[in-house]
Design a protein around this motif. Structure first.
Motif, PDB file in Angstrom:
ATOM      1  N   ARG A  12      26.999  18.710 -49.241  1.00 46.44           N
ATOM      2  CA  ARG A  12      25.544  18.834 -49.348  1.00 46.44           C
ATOM      3  C   ARG A  12      25.092  18.652 -50.793  1.00 46.44           C
ATOM      4  N   HIS A  62      21.076  16.153 -47.773  1.00 45.51           N
ATOM      5  CA  HIS A  62      20.951  16.778 -46.442  1.00 45.51           C
ATOM      6  C   HIS A  62      22.106  16.408 -45.518  1.00 45.51           C
ATOM      7  N   SER A  91      22.976  18.314 -39.177  1.00 43.99           N
ATOM      8  CA  SER A  91      23.728  19.298 -38.392  1.00 43.99           C
ATOM      9  C   SER A  91      23.752  18.962 -36.906  1.00 43.99           C
ATOM     10  N   VAL A 121      25.491  26.338 -35.999  1.00 40.87           N
ATOM     11  CA  VAL A 121      24.919  27.475 -36.742  1.00 40.87           C
ATOM     12  C   VAL A 121      25.461  27.508 -38.166  1.00 40.87           C
ATOM     13  N   VAL A 122      26.769  27.292 -38.314  1.00 45.30           N
ATOM     14  CA  VAL A 122      27.375  27.317 -39.656  1.00 45.30           C
ATOM     15  C   VAL A 122      26.864  26.159 -40.506  1.00 45.30           C
ATOM     16  N   LYS A 176      24.000  24.668 -40.258  1.00 44.50           N
ATOM     17  CA  LYS A 176      22.605  24.936 -40.596  1.00 44.50           C
ATOM     18  C   LYS A 176      22.451  26.003 -41.679  1.00 44.50           C
ATOM     19  N   SER A 177      23.342  27.002 -41.667  1.00 42.72           N
ATOM     20  CA  SER A 177      23.162  28.141 -42.577  1.00 42.72           C
ATOM     21  C   SER A 177      24.356  28.370 -43.499  1.00 42.72           C
ATOM     22  N   SER A 178      25.040  27.305 -43.892  1.00 40.37           N
ATOM     23  CA  SER A 178      26.255  27.450 -44.699  1.00 40.37           C
ATOM     24  C   SER A 178      26.008  28.099 -46.063  1.00 40.37           C
ATOM     25  N   SER A 179      24.890  27.789 -46.696  1.00 41.47           N
ATOM     26  CA  SER A 179      24.640  28.390 -48.017  1.00 41.47           C
ATOM     27  C   SER A 179      24.378  29.889 -47.902  1.00 41.47           C
ATOM     28  N   LYS A 180      23.684  30.306 -46.837  1.00 43.08           N
ATOM     29  CA  LYS A 180      23.444  31.739 -46.623  1.00 43.08           C
ATOM     30  C   LYS A 180      24.754  32.470 -46.330  1.00 43.08           C
ATOM     31  N   ILE A 181      25.612  31.842 -45.516  1.00 42.43           N
ATOM     32  CA  ILE A 181      26.900  32.451 -45.176  1.00 42.43           C
ATOM     33  C   ILE A 181      27.766  32.591 -46.422  1.00 42.43           C
ATOM     34  N   LYS A 208      26.821  32.978 -49.531  1.00 42.27           N
ATOM     35  CA  LYS A 208      26.318  34.088 -50.345  1.00 42.27           C
ATOM     36  C   LYS A 208      26.676  35.435 -49.730  1.00 42.27           C
TER      37      LYS A 208
END
Length: 191
Positions: free
Chosen positions: A32, A37, A40, A146-147, A149-154, A156
């Motif tokens: 990324r 982008h 996903s 899900v991962v 889409k939200s890899s940066s949140k995971i 952190k």
């Protein structure tokens, strides 16, 4: 069509360990960062298509070249064994080629639906009903989506140490599954 929740749970766990989407978060974040982008939805759908197609066509390909499912399952147990060692010891025995774009090619194949996943699918097919494996594939694809889409949140939330612990735990689970797969299919080679 026999739905067996034990088979679904086992196949889901095996595929989760082999796909190792949580352990791939650093690779996904790097892609990324380098290429912008990540699509996903597209990557998830293509991965699901590849895996389901290989689940059904893979055995025919084996028959065409004269390899039985037991032999492939034993070979698959070795692949799973080495993947588990990589996860537990934190080493790389196999290196993929460098990706030039964050598109379907590096994400859907080989990151999600790679050689280890294909081998695992045919190995699972030797032991489980196809419907249970398909459900396991779909559950994993939902998780992959899900991962992605939200890899940066995971990243952190878990930190590097958290990711490392999860990777090692699933490595041990995968190692045990590889041994069980080998033991269940090696008898079929000598009959």
């Amino acid at each position: 069509m026999n739905l067996d929740f034990r088979e679904i749970a086992t196949a889901t766990m095996v595929l989760f360990a082999v796909i190792d989407i949580v352990g791939s978060i650093p690779v996904i974040i790097d892609l990324r960062t380098r290429f912008g982008h990540i699509q996903s939805e597209k990557a998830s759908l293509v991965s699901a298509g590849i895996m389901i197609a290989f689940l059904f066509v893979g055995e025919e390909i084996l028959k065409l070249i004269g390899i039985d499912v037991n032999s492939f399952a034993v070979a698959g147990s070795f692949v799973l064994f080495f993947l588990a060692l990589e996860m537990i010891l934190g080493i790389r025995l196999y290196r993929d080629e460098e990706a030039n774009s964050a598109s379907i090619v590096p994400i859907a194949f080989p990151l999600i639906a790679g050689a280890g996943t294909m081998t695992t699918l045919l190995s699972l097919r030797a032991e489980f009903q196809s419907i249970n494996i398909i459900i396991a594939i779909l559950l994993n694809i939902i998780l992959v989506y899900v991962v992605l889409k939200s890899s940066s949140k995971i990243e952190k939330m878990l930190s590097k140490n958290g990711l490392s612990i999860i990777r090692k735990v699933f490595g041990v689970v995968l190692l045990a599954i590889a041994v069980k797969l080998f033991a269940a299919n090696v008898k079929g080679l000598f009959v």
